[in-house]
Design a protein around this motif. Structure first.
Motif: not given
Length: 365
Positions: A111-130
């Motif tokens: 994925x190109x850098x411009x479409x990505x964000x740092x995952x919210x620290x308080x969320x699991x990967x499953x929650x963040x993916x949603x």
């Protein structure tokens, strides 16, 4: 790498798990992400079933398959291009993949850098993916209102759907709407406050028992976010002269579709002129119908944005936005994946977001 895909357009019953080539860095701004979790949205299953196959003249038919499924993911950066400056190897990130990178239900994505964000620290990967596609869609839709939504009345049908749950929260907690109205089925009414927050929704309508047009005062809605395709049926509810309808569930104009990110591919697929003109006509008719009620109507395509993901991360960490993961299945359990995706495809019975576990965060390969 393992990837959820189809060898021809298919409903979820035809989904398969197979070994496909791992993506490689192509451009200097590319990032390779090892996917920990991915989520499924209605657009994923509709596209896989061939929703656009008749409207698009594709000059590169062989490039369609195997068709990798999924746009939303969360995972860990494993490689970066030489001009990537926002992320480094080991960073936990989340993204809504652009069309050219589609295939979030795979062990790795590019994925190109411009479409990505740092995952919210308080969320699991499953929650963040949603979060990415649905929450960004809701955020961008609410921005379409001309003026300040503070104190205004916002109607979001299907408030516990994947997109609706974010729209209700953003309308109240970020845009400061005075009243948020939504619809859910009888069984889901007790869950609204539990899942979205005590004071997020002001009026809940059981759509199985009442028609919103019989419950909501006509001419009282300032903003309608149409997630169910009923924009034209609710015109009588709109406040004359200053209201706005944004839909993600009717149809775009042909010109919108042609210029959308869905067709942003190297071989430049083209919508045949008759389809394009037909879609333009239907869109024009909807705008005219809305104008009769002195309201503004538009269809909206999501624009994937790392900046918006950063904004959403801030709202999450401030406690103004939460997600609802309804079902979680493992990528390697193909029958469970098919069954869960079929619920999304049918549009009936789902609650919150469907998440697919792809790999364990600590299992780096």
């Amino acid at each position: 790498m393992l990837s959820l895909n189809i060898s021809s357009y298919s409903t979820p019953s035809g989904y398969q798990i197979s070994e496909l080539p791992k993506p490689q860095l192509v451009n200097s701004k590319d990032v390779i992400i090892r996917v920990c979790a991915a989520s499924i949205n209605p657009i994923d299953v509709k596209r896989a079933a061939g929703a656009l196959k008749l409207a698009v003249r594709d000059s590169d038919n062989q490039s369609r398959f195997p068709y990798k499924i999924g746009y939303d993911c969360a995972g860990i950066v494993t490689e970066t291009g030489q001009d990537v400056h926002q992320f480094k190897v080991g960073d936990a990130v989340y993204a809504r993949l652009p069309e050219i990178s589609r295939g979030s239900c795979s062990e790795f994505v590019r994925c190109s850098e411009e479409h990505i964000g740092l995952k919210p620290p308080s969320l699991s990967f499953e929650e963040a993916a949603s979060i990415p596609l649905a929450a960004m869609t809701a955020l961008q839709a609410l921005r379409e209102y001309r003026g300040d939504l503070a104190g205004k009345t916002v109607f979001v049908p299907a408030g516990l759907s994947g997109t609706g749950l974010f729209a209700c929260q953003l309308a109240k907690n970020v845009f400061n709407a005075g009243m948020v109205i939504t619809t859910v089925s009888t069984a889901k009414i007790p869950r609204v406050k539990e899942l979205l927050g005590e004071n997020t929704v002001d009026q809940i309508i059981d759509y199985t028992k009442s028609d919103p047009r019989d419950v909501i005062e006509h001419g009282s809605i300032d903003f309608l976010f149409d997630t169910v395709g009923l924009a034209m049926e609710y015109l009588c509810l709109m406040r004359p002269g200053s209201s706005r309808i944004v839909s993600v569930a009717t149809l775009p104009s042909g010109d919108q579709l042609q210029s959308s990110s869905l067709l942003d591919l190297p071989h430049h697929p083209i919508i045949p002129l008759p389809f394009r003109l037909g879609l333009n006509l239907l869109d024009h008719i909807r705008k005219l119908r809305a104008a009769r009620y002195k309201t503004e109507y538009s269809y909206m395509f999501l624009k994937s944005s790392g900046k918006d993901l950063d904004e959403l991360r801030r709202y999450i960490e401030e406690g103004r936005l939460r997600t609802v993961v309804g079902t979680t299945v493992d990528l390697r359990d193909i029958e469970a994946v098919r069954k869960a995706c079929d619920v999304v495809y049918s549009g009936r019975g789902g609650l919150g977001k469907l998440v697919i576990r792809v790999s364990e965060p600590g299992n780096v390969s």
